[in-house]
Design an enzyme around this catalytic site. Sequence first.
Site, mmCIF file in Angstrom:
data_model
loop_
_atom_site.group_PDB
_atom_site.id
_atom_site.type_symbol
_atom_site.label_atom_id
_atom_site.label_comp_id
_atom_site.label_asym_id
_atom_site.label_seq_id
_atom_site.Cartn_x
_atom_site.Cartn_y
_atom_site.Cartn_z
ATOM 1 N N ILE A 1 0.840 -1.195 0.000
ATOM 2 C CA ILE A 1 0.000 0.000 0.000
ATOM 3 C C ILE A 1 0.878 1.248 0.000
ATOM 4 C CG2 ILE A 1 -1.716 1.345 1.257
ATOM 5 C CD1 ILE A 1 -2.768 -1.214 -0.108
ATOM 6 N N LYS A 2 0.615 2.121 -0.961
ATOM 7 C CA LYS A 2 1.306 3.393 -1.046
ATOM 8 C C LYS A 2 0.477 4.421 -0.295
ATOM 9 C CE LYS A 2 3.712 5.451 -4.859
ATOM 10 N NZ LYS A 2 3.736 5.689 -6.295
ATOM 11 N N ALA A 3 1.038 4.931 0.798
ATOM 12 C CA ALA A 3 0.328 5.889 1.635
ATOM 13 C C ALA A 3 1.067 7.227 1.615
ATOM 14 C CB ALA A 3 0.223 5.380 3.068
#
Length: 218
Positions: free
Chosen positions: A82-84
């Site tokens: 997940i790219k946060a």
Amino acid sequence: MKFFLDTADLNDIRELADVGLVHGVTTKPSIIAKSGVDFKTRIAEICKVVAGPVSAEVTAPDYDTMRREADVLCAIADNVTIKAPMTFDGLKLCRTLVDQGRMVNVTLCFSSAQALLAASAGATFVSPFVGRLDDIGEVGNDLLIDIRHIYDQDPDIETLILASSLRQVPQVIDAARAGADVATVPPAVLRQMIGHPLTDKGLAAFTADWAKTGQSIL
């Protein structure tokens, strides 16, 4: 230093992965939009080609919606990362997902302070945007050097430095010198790294000399 491809083009990913040059992929909605393919469908396709981390970015600004989006993306494949964003809510999401055993790439990092917070939140990767700092007259590689130094002071930090926004071969080499763990690059840049004029010249000379022998290995 390992290489992630910054693309959603399956042909590029397959070709370079077959050579063993691709250890992961980073994507963002804008890149996938250009392909005209559904975002979740393309992430699933990439995850079948690449065994390493495949970054898929959440799009909401608030934690609750980010978390729901992350649940959907994580369900696609085990190697989805997940790219946060480097925001308070993004760091909160990072901590939640890491505690669940998921990989997280904290993106849009532009300072050592941000990188330190990402590590504190348990990020798997932190993505300093080298090229964008260069664009505004700063030296993006200096940030990589600072983050490497800071991380090396604390043996408990396991966050990997993922040098991002690299658009030229020299930037990739500088990132390697700075101690980045991973560089995410467009396919064109990775291909450029393969070639050199003296390699071409040497190969041409070898081919010519071999032809003069009149022999064949086959």
